[in-house]
Design an enzyme around this catalytic site. Structure first.
Site, short mmCIF file in Angstrom:
data_model
loop_
_atom_site.label_atom_id
_atom_site.label_comp_id
_atom_site.label_asym_id
_atom_site.label_seq_id
_atom_site.Cartn_x
_atom_site.Cartn_y
_atom_site.Cartn_z
N SER A 180 -4.50 -1.08 -4.22
CA SER A 180 -3.50 -2.48 -3.14
C SER A 180 -4.90 -3.63 -3.21
CB SER A 180 -2.63 -2.12 -2.55
OG SER A 180 -1.76 -2.25 -2.58
N1 SAH Z 1 -0.96 2.95 -1.09
C1 SAH Z 1 -2.21 2.76 -1.73
C2 SAH Z 1 -1.14 2.39 -3.20
C3 SAH Z 1 -0.58 2.47 -3.85
S1 SAH Z 1 0.21 2.72 -5.54
C4 SAH Z 1 -3.24 3.02 -1.64
O1 SAH Z 1 -3.96 2.79 -1.72
O2 SAH Z 1 -4.13 3.17 -2.61
C5 SAH Z 1 1.97 2.85 -5.33
C6 SAH Z 1 2.25 4.40 -5.50
O3 SAH Z 1 3.38 5.04 -4.78
C7 SAH Z 1 1.74 4.91 -6.64
O4 SAH Z 1 0.49 5.44 -6.51
C8 SAH Z 1 3.14 5.48 -7.42
O5 SAH Z 1 3.18 6.42 -8.19
C9 SAH Z 1 3.58 6.10 -5.53
N2 SAH Z 1 5.13 5.92 -5.39
C10 SAH Z 1 6.05 5.29 -6.13
N3 SAH Z 1 6.73 5.44 -6.41
C11 SAH Z 1 7.32 6.49 -5.34
C12 SAH Z 1 8.08 7.38 -4.26
N4 SAH Z 1 9.69 7.28 -4.54
N5 SAH Z 1 8.04 7.96 -3.37
C13 SAH Z 1 6.60 8.01 -3.43
N6 SAH Z 1 5.34 7.66 -3.99
C14 SAH Z 1 6.34 6.46 -4.59
#
Ligand code: SAH
Length: 213
Positions: free
Chosen positions: A61
């Site tokens: 993000s």
């Molecule tokens: N917080 C992260 C950015 C997140 S991007 C950072 O600081 O880099 C969103 C993430 O959520 C992705 O890696 C995606 O694979 C994950 N994601 C999507 N659906 C999910 C779920 N149901 N459970 C766990 N992770 C999930």
């Protein structure tokens, strides 16, 4: 410029300048080496004012959004917190400086493993990385004083609301697959108070209480 100078400039121009005043959040954003969470070829843009690709179709993000979501949780330092969507592990590292204990859950095993390794190399021993569908929360570690969903949800998953403590807060982007609004839900007994904040664009939450993959 060394990375500390880049982080300081990021905090001043992107975060403090846009109204984030929580000094603990600003300090956490100064302390985490964001470039270690951004893979090549984008590492030289790590402190820039936008999200970046981290592989597997996912993104880290924008720094301001990380700071805003952390400040909406209103952490004092003694909380147990859950993050859904570990991604690179960057937001979990910021949370590690703001809360007592952080659990973060990721559905893509390769991302979870890389994040766990980075967090361990930084000596952040209060972060625990789990692999699974975070739309179901993490019942074995619940309840939490704070929950942060770092992926776009069609609606806030009920299991996550149930895993909040009394007075606990959940922050999540809620809306369509293309764009969302940041929402903060605060637990008051068996009801939840909802407030809305900025418009955002996150990758989708894929899972039982999210979108179909
Ligand atoms: N917080 C992260 C950015 C997140 S991007 C950072 O600081 O880099 C969103 C993430 O959520 C992705 O890696 C995606 O694979 C994950 N994601 C999507 N659906 C999910 C779920 N149901 N459970 C766990 N992770 C999930």
């Amino acid at each position: 410029m060394n990375w500390q100078e880049l982080a300081e400039k990021m905090v001043q121009t992107q975060i403090a300048a846009r109204g984030i005043t929580d000094e603990r959040v600003l300090e956490a954003m100064r302390r985490v080496p964001r470039h270690l969470f951004v893979p090549e070829p984008h590492r030289n843009e790590a402190y820039a004012d936008y999200p970046l690709p981290i592989g597997h179709g996912q993104t880290i993000s924008q720094p301001f959004i990380v700071a805003l979501m952390c400040s909406l949780l209103g952490l004092q330092g003694d909380e147990k917190v859950l993050e859904v969507g570990t991604g690179s592990g960057y937001q979990a590292a910021v949370l590690a400086h703001l809360a007592r204990e952080v659990h973060t859950i990721e559905r893509i095993p390769a991302l979870a493993e890389q994040a766990a390794q980075r967090l361990a190399e930084l000596g952040l021993e209060n972060v625990h990385v789990h692999i699974g569908d975070g739309s179901l929360g993490l019942p074995k570690e619940a309840p939490f004083e704070g929950i942060l969903i770092a992926a776009a949800a069609p609606r806030v998953p009920q299991p996550l609301l149930e895993q909040l403590n009394e007075g606990g807060r959940l922050v999540a982007p809620v809306g369509s697959r293309g764009w969302q609004v940041l929402e903060r839900w605060t637990r008051r007994g068996n009801s939840w108070e909802r407030e809305t904040y900025d418009s955002v664009a996150f990758v989708p939450l894929i899972g039982e209480h999210g979108w179909e993959g």
